[in-house]
Design a protein around this motif. Structure first.
Motif, mmCIF file in Angstrom:
data_model
loop_
_atom_site.group_PDB
_atom_site.id
_atom_site.type_symbol
_atom_site.label_atom_id
_atom_site.label_comp_id
_atom_site.label_asym_id
_atom_site.label_seq_id
_atom_site.Cartn_x
_atom_site.Cartn_y
_atom_site.Cartn_z
ATOM 1 N N GLN A 121 -10.600 60.749 62.786
ATOM 2 C CA GLN A 121 -9.669 60.475 61.689
ATOM 3 C C GLN A 121 -8.091 60.034 62.160
ATOM 4 O O GLN A 121 -7.581 59.157 61.870
ATOM 5 C CB GLN A 121 -9.669 61.521 60.498
ATOM 6 N N LEU A 127 -2.616 65.390 59.217
ATOM 7 C CA LEU A 127 -3.694 64.430 58.735
ATOM 8 C C LEU A 127 -3.853 64.057 57.406
ATOM 9 O O LEU A 127 -3.743 62.945 56.917
ATOM 10 C CB LEU A 127 -5.037 64.760 59.386
ATOM 11 N N GLN A 152 -1.434 64.767 55.121
ATOM 12 C CA GLN A 152 0.005 63.874 54.661
ATOM 13 C C GLN A 152 -0.021 62.457 55.470
ATOM 14 O O GLN A 152 0.918 62.020 55.259
ATOM 15 C CB GLN A 152 0.825 64.855 55.101
ATOM 16 N N GLN A 153 -0.986 62.192 56.151
ATOM 17 C CA GLN A 153 -1.224 60.871 56.682
ATOM 18 C C GLN A 153 -0.020 60.644 57.801
ATOM 19 O O GLN A 153 0.444 59.441 58.025
ATOM 20 C CB GLN A 153 -1.084 59.776 55.482
ATOM 21 N N ASP A 154 0.191 61.939 58.535
ATOM 22 C CA ASP A 154 1.215 61.890 59.797
ATOM 23 C C ASP A 154 0.589 61.923 60.825
ATOM 24 O O ASP A 154 0.398 63.080 61.417
ATOM 25 C CB ASP A 154 2.116 63.194 59.209
ATOM 26 N N LYS A 155 -0.126 61.032 61.071
ATOM 27 C CA LYS A 155 -1.000 60.764 62.230
ATOM 28 C C LYS A 155 -0.268 61.003 63.568
ATOM 29 O O LYS A 155 -0.841 61.667 64.553
ATOM 30 C CB LYS A 155 -1.484 59.355 62.445
#
Length: 422
Positions: free
Chosen positions: A202, A135, A137-140
């Motif tokens: 998130q 999360l 690392q914005q790797d959802k």
């Protein structure tokens, strides 16, 4: 590494020509025999071609030359999992994590290893840490995959069991993962439960179940307006479950919005018409609104569903005291006390006993409350038809003009009870 053979090996690996890649990396290692990176890349080519043992050998050679290689440690752990060497895999992945505490894939692999070894709680902790790092690392997508693994590892959802408390209905989750978070909140770890739910949302802002769960926890924390906002969001996302309406109704009731609470409990009962807890909750809302007859009807309905519901007996006893029907109230208090005694729920048992001791001292606190009580008693005597009561009151006003409204109500009540031999 600028070695020509090495670069050609990378290119062939991209093209999935693993045999050609292995050949090129082997030429590179003849020129530079101490290249840990070349061993790692050849190991990857071996791994992708299915030659797992050769891959492990190359990763080991890389670690001999460069013991602090995170990549070699992780890759050998992955290969060892394929070979079912779980202790070796755990040792490698733990080394990778020590060298790089932000390695999300390593935590994910660690969760897989621990799951295979049967340590479910440790596996869940590893998957959770991996999800947090993904999360950040914005790797959802990988974050969601980790959450899915966590949910699969939770025990089967337990059926809802009515809990006998005076303050609220029990919390029920919609799946096993949220069950764990709600149990955490029940134990007092509400801040941690909220933190967990925040990062779930998130990762997926459209997770209606997470909004519902967070609303329940916020309600437990006393943040009723924020709880209602979460329940509203769950409903907007089309999560129209009875648990949403029941808990939103509870929050609205605690904020003094009794009619709104009743509307929510009505919705919950349309979905789950045999839910005794909702009848008790709606009865509490009716009682708070001064509709003691409606409250008694709901508590009675709850008892038809669950004849041993001490909470329903206790609350119906309270409603009877407001109607000054003390014998009925005493009977309900005594039944509630017996159930709590059998369950060894001493806190609630003593509370009921205290109510029994005070019941004879109960008296209306205001003129308006006295009027409401008389109004309710008369309404019951005429079967709920207020038109009949109004005509009887008007007759007394004609016979005895100038008296107070409470006097007329009491007079009609006395006459009806006398005529019926009470």
């Amino acid at each position: 590494m600028n070695n020509e053979f090495y670069q050609r090996g990378l290119e062939k690996a991209k093209q999935k020509d693993y045999a050609g890649a292995i050949e090129e990396f082997s030429h590179a290692l003849q020129l530079i025999p101490y290249s840990a990176q070349a061993y790692i890349q050849r190991g990857l080519a071996y791994y992708d071609s299915g030659a797992i043992h050769q891959a492990v050998s190359d990763y080991t050679q890389a670690l001999n030359y460069y013991p602090d290689s995170v990549e070699a440690s992780y890759c050998r752990a992955l290969a060892r999992v394929a070979l079912k060497n779980l202790p070796g895999a755990l040792e490698d992945v733990d080394r990778a994590i020590r060298l790089n505490p932000y390695h999300a894939a390593a935590y994910n692999l660690r969760g897989i290893v621990r799951r295979k070894q049967g340590d479910i709680q440790d596996a869940i902790a590893s998957f959770k840490k991996a999800a947090e790092l993904y999360l950040a690392q914005q790797d959802k997508e990988n974050c969601r995959l980790c959450l899915s693994k966590i949910k699969q590892l939770q025990p089967p959802e337990k059926p809802e069991v009515p809990q006998q408390t005076f303050t609220s209905a029990p919390i029920v989750s919609t799946n096993a993962y949220f069950t764990q978070l709600l149990e955490k909140a029940e134990k007092g770890d509400t801040r941690e439960a909220i933190a967990d739910l925040n990062w779930v949302l998130q990762a997926d802002p459209q997770d209606a179940q997470a909004y519902c769960c967070r609303g329940v926890v916020r309600c437990k924390m006393g943040n009723y307006q924020e709880a209602i906002a979460d329940f509203n969001q769950a409903l907007l996302l089309n999560f129209k479950d009875a648990v949403v309406y029941r808990n939103r109704g509870k929050a609205r009731c605690l904020l003094g919005d009794n009619q709104g609470a009743i509307a929510d409990f009505n919705q919950a009962l349309q979905i789950q018409p045999e839910d005794a807890l909702v009848y008790v909750a709606r009865g509490n809302a009716y009682r708070a609104a001064g509709d003691y007859l409606g409250a008694i009807a709901d508590y009675t309905q709850a008892l038809q569903i669950n004849a041993d519901d001490a909470q329903a007996y206790y609350n119906r006893g309270i409603a009877y005291t407001f109607l000054e029907e003390m014998q009925n109230a005493i009977a309900d208090y005594q039944r509630a006390a017996s159930i709590y005694c059998e369950k060894e729920d001493w806190e609630n048992y003593h509370q009921v006993l205290n109510s029994l001791q005070k019941i004879q001292k109960h008296s209306p606190e205001s003129k308006q409350q006295k009027y409401n009580l008389l109004h309710q008693r008369l309404l019951r005597l005429v079967g709920g038809y207020w038109e009949i009561a109004q005509r009887l009151i008007e007759q007394q006003q004609d016979y005895h003009p100038g008296m107070s409204q409470e006097w007329y109500l009491q007079k009609v009540i006395d006459d009806l009870e006398r005529d019926r031999g009470r």
